[in-house]
Every structure is written in C-alpha cells, then in structure tokens.
Design an enzyme around this catalytic site. Structure first.
Site, PDB file in Angstrom:
ATOM      1  N   GLY A  66       0.663  -1.257   0.024  1.00  0.00           N
ATOM      2  CA  GLY A  66       0.013   0.015   0.182  1.00  0.00           C
ATOM      3  C   GLY A  66       0.965   1.139   0.147  1.00  0.00           C
ATOM      4  O   GLY A  66       0.598   2.316   0.405  1.00  0.00           O
ATOM      5  N   ASN A 117       1.564   3.149  -2.768  1.00  0.00           N
ATOM      6  CA  ASN A 117       0.601   4.015  -3.335  1.00  0.00           C
ATOM      7  C   ASN A 117      -0.653   4.701  -2.705  1.00  0.00           C
ATOM      8  O   ASN A 117      -0.934   5.850  -2.798  1.00  0.00           O
ATOM      9  CB  ASN A 117       0.296   3.311  -4.851  1.00  0.00           C
ATOM     10  CG  ASN A 117       1.260   3.469  -5.712  1.00  0.00           C
ATOM     11  OD1 ASN A 117       1.679   4.439  -6.204  1.00  0.00           O
ATOM     12  ND2 ASN A 117       2.022   2.220  -6.008  1.00  0.00           N
ATOM     13  N   ASN A 127      -5.897   2.785 -12.744  1.00  0.00           N
ATOM     14  CA  ASN A 127      -4.858   1.782 -12.568  1.00  0.00           C
ATOM     15  C   ASN A 127      -3.516   2.342 -12.454  1.00  0.00           C
ATOM     16  O   ASN A 127      -3.341   2.976 -13.372  1.00  0.00           O
ATOM     17  CB  ASN A 127      -5.021   0.443 -13.198  1.00  0.00           C
ATOM     18  CG  ASN A 127      -4.007  -0.398 -12.817  1.00  0.00           C
ATOM     19  OD1 ASN A 127      -3.811  -0.911 -11.654  1.00  0.00           O
ATOM     20  ND2 ASN A 127      -3.329  -1.032 -13.720  1.00  0.00           N
ATOM     21  N   HIS A 150       0.395   1.301 -13.187  1.00  0.00           N
ATOM     22  CA  HIS A 150       1.230   0.171 -13.657  1.00  0.00           C
ATOM     23  C   HIS A 150       2.766   0.606 -13.585  1.00  0.00           C
ATOM     24  O   HIS A 150       3.159   1.546 -14.092  1.00  0.00           O
ATOM     25  CB  HIS A 150       0.696  -0.379 -14.940  1.00  0.00           C
ATOM     26  CG  HIS A 150       1.668  -1.604 -15.465  1.00  0.00           C
ATOM     27  ND1 HIS A 150       1.093  -2.995 -15.004  1.00  0.00           N
ATOM     28  CD2 HIS A 150       2.460  -1.876 -16.185  1.00  0.00           C
ATOM     29  CE1 HIS A 150       2.053  -3.621 -15.262  1.00  0.00           C
ATOM     30  NE2 HIS A 150       2.850  -3.151 -16.296  1.00  0.00           N
ATOM     31  N   ASP A 182      -4.360  -3.863 -18.822  1.00  0.00           N
ATOM     32  CA  ASP A 182      -3.476  -2.762 -19.065  1.00  0.00           C
ATOM     33  C   ASP A 182      -3.365  -2.181 -20.430  1.00  0.00           C
ATOM     34  O   ASP A 182      -2.400  -1.515 -20.817  1.00  0.00           O
ATOM     35  CB  ASP A 182      -2.096  -3.567 -18.880  1.00  0.00           C
ATOM     36  CG  ASP A 182      -1.639  -3.826 -17.420  1.00  0.00           C
ATOM     37  OD1 ASP A 182      -2.446  -3.258 -16.575  1.00  0.00           O
ATOM     38  OD2 ASP A 182      -0.748  -4.651 -17.002  1.00  0.00           O
ATOM     39  N   GLU A 209       5.707   6.503  -9.430  1.00  0.00           N
ATOM     40  CA  GLU A 209       4.526   6.199  -9.022  1.00  0.00           C
ATOM     41  C   GLU A 209       3.879   7.083  -7.979  1.00  0.00           C
ATOM     42  O   GLU A 209       2.497   7.507  -8.147  1.00  0.00           O
ATOM     43  CB  GLU A 209       4.344   4.702  -8.460  1.00  0.00           C
ATOM     44  CG  GLU A 209       5.037   3.705  -9.402  1.00  0.00           C
ATOM     45  CD  GLU A 209       4.579   2.462  -8.927  1.00  0.00           C
ATOM     46  OE1 GLU A 209       3.509   1.881  -8.382  1.00  0.00           O
ATOM     47  OE2 GLU A 209       5.662   1.436  -9.208  1.00  0.00           O
TER      48      GLU A 209
END
Ligand code: GAR
Length: 212
Positions: free
Chosen positions: A13, A15, A110, A112, A153, A183
C-alpha cells in the site's frame, strides 16, 4: 460536490500512502478517500487506512471461485456501501470482469509500474514487471496511470513518467526508484485531475483540460 474515492489494494500500500499524504497536503482537489478495499485480509495497506481513519473493507479473492463472482460482489460493495465515484486500483493484484467497468465507465484507474505498452498484460505485475524490464535491457522504464477497460493494461493512458534503469539494478532497486520518482507522484496527480473533471477520454487518448 467532492468525489468519493475508493482505493483497491492487495499488499503493502505505498501508493495508497502517497494518496493519503497528498490528501493531507490538500492536493486531492475535490476528492476524498472514502474507503480502502483489500483482496487479502493481511495487506499492510489496511493498517495504513486505519492509521489515517479511513474505513477499510476486506473482500477476500479466495472466497470466490471465479473473477465474475468476485467482481459482482466488489461492484455491489462500491455502489451500495461505499457510494464511490472513482475507483483506484493501487497495487490491486486481481483481474476484474466487465461488470465493474460497465458500472463505472471511465471511472476506474490503475497504476502500472512500466511505460505501457511495454512490460504489461496478464501475469505482468509487481516485481515481475521490473524483472522483465531488466531482462530486456531497456535503459528507461517508468510508470503509467490509465483508465481500466476489459483488456488488461490496455485502457486509455492518463499520465506517464520515465525513470532511468542504471547498471547493477536489481528488480527491487528499480522498483523502488520507479515508485519514488514516478508512481507516488503520478497517482495523486491523476486522481486529482479526475476529481476536478479535467480528464476527457477521446478514443484511446485522454485529453487533460485546463483549470476552469
Ligand atoms: C506498485 O509498483 C504498483 O504499480 C504495482 O504493484 C506495486 C504495488 O505496491 N501494480 C501492478 O503491478 C499492477 N499491474 P504498493 O502496494 O506498495 O502500492
């Protein structure tokens, strides 16, 4: 009205933490993290949610025999219990089916850890992504935030940022650099843009609208 954000997690976690910290600094303009939902009961991300006073839910993937049943239960939780306007997959390691994307068209995003379309798709997640990038010998990699569609994706790209691959990198070292440089910055930015209604999907592309 402020948008209700649900964050889907499966592991550490970091992010999610970047989103919580951005919210604390007032950087999630017009958005509020309203729930964290984990596919695994022991995800450290749940601790992070608890420490930030955000309601945490566990919907274990292993309780469901297939993705379809899991997605149906998750979609119900998001709509009926959380009342989410935006769904953010932040290290969520479970494939979902079309029911969620029909319920939330262009409202599931999302993160990635590569520059899509490189090193992505089914089976390419977490540390595997960086292993593949190192095996291939690329000199730059990075991260992508994109809208989620049925194809893994492959949805419209919102933001991307590059980071260098350096001699001697291990997958873990490269992962950390990409998290720090890419990110943890990109995801809060993309969430904030969404919450301000500044993302316009035009075919495969996403146009970022200026502030009003
Ligand atoms: C992150 O690097 C994220 O980009 C990646 O997993 C890690 C989760 O870390 N996600 C994927 O690979 C999805 N395909 P976190 O739990 O510390 O945020």
């Amino acid at each position: 009205m402020s948008k209700r954000i649900a964050v889907l997690v499966s592991g550490g976690g970091t992010n999610l933490q970047a989103l919580i910290d951005a919210q604390g600094r007032g950087e999630l303009v017009n958005g509020r993290i309203s729930a964290v939902i984990s596919s695994t009961p022991d995800a450290f991300a749940l601790e992070r949610a608890k420490n930030a006073g955000i309601p945490g839910y566990v919907l274990p993937r292993r309780d469901f025999s297939d993705s379809r049943g899991y997605t149906a239960a998750l979609t119900r939780l998001l709509r009926e219990t959380v009342g989410a306007d935006l769904v953010v997959m932040a290290g969520f390691m479970t494939i979902l089916t079309e029911e969620l994307f029909q319920a939330y068209p262009n409202a599931v995003i999302n993160i990635h850890p590569s520059l899509i379309p490189s090193f992505c798709g089914v089976g390419c997640y977490g540390l595997h992504v960086h292993e593949k990038a190192l095996e291939y010998g690329v000199k730059i990699s990075g991260a992508t935030v994109h809208f989620v569609t049925e194809e893994c994706d492959a949805g419209p790209i919102i933001l991307q940022k590059a980071a260098e691959v350096l001699p001697g990198d291990t997958p873990e070292v490269l992962q950390r650099r990409i998290m720090e440089q890419c990110e943890w910055k990109l995801l809060p930015q993309a969430v904030s843009l969404f919450c301000q209604d500044r993302l316009k999907v035009e075919g495969r592309a996403v146009r970022i609208l200026d502030c009003l």
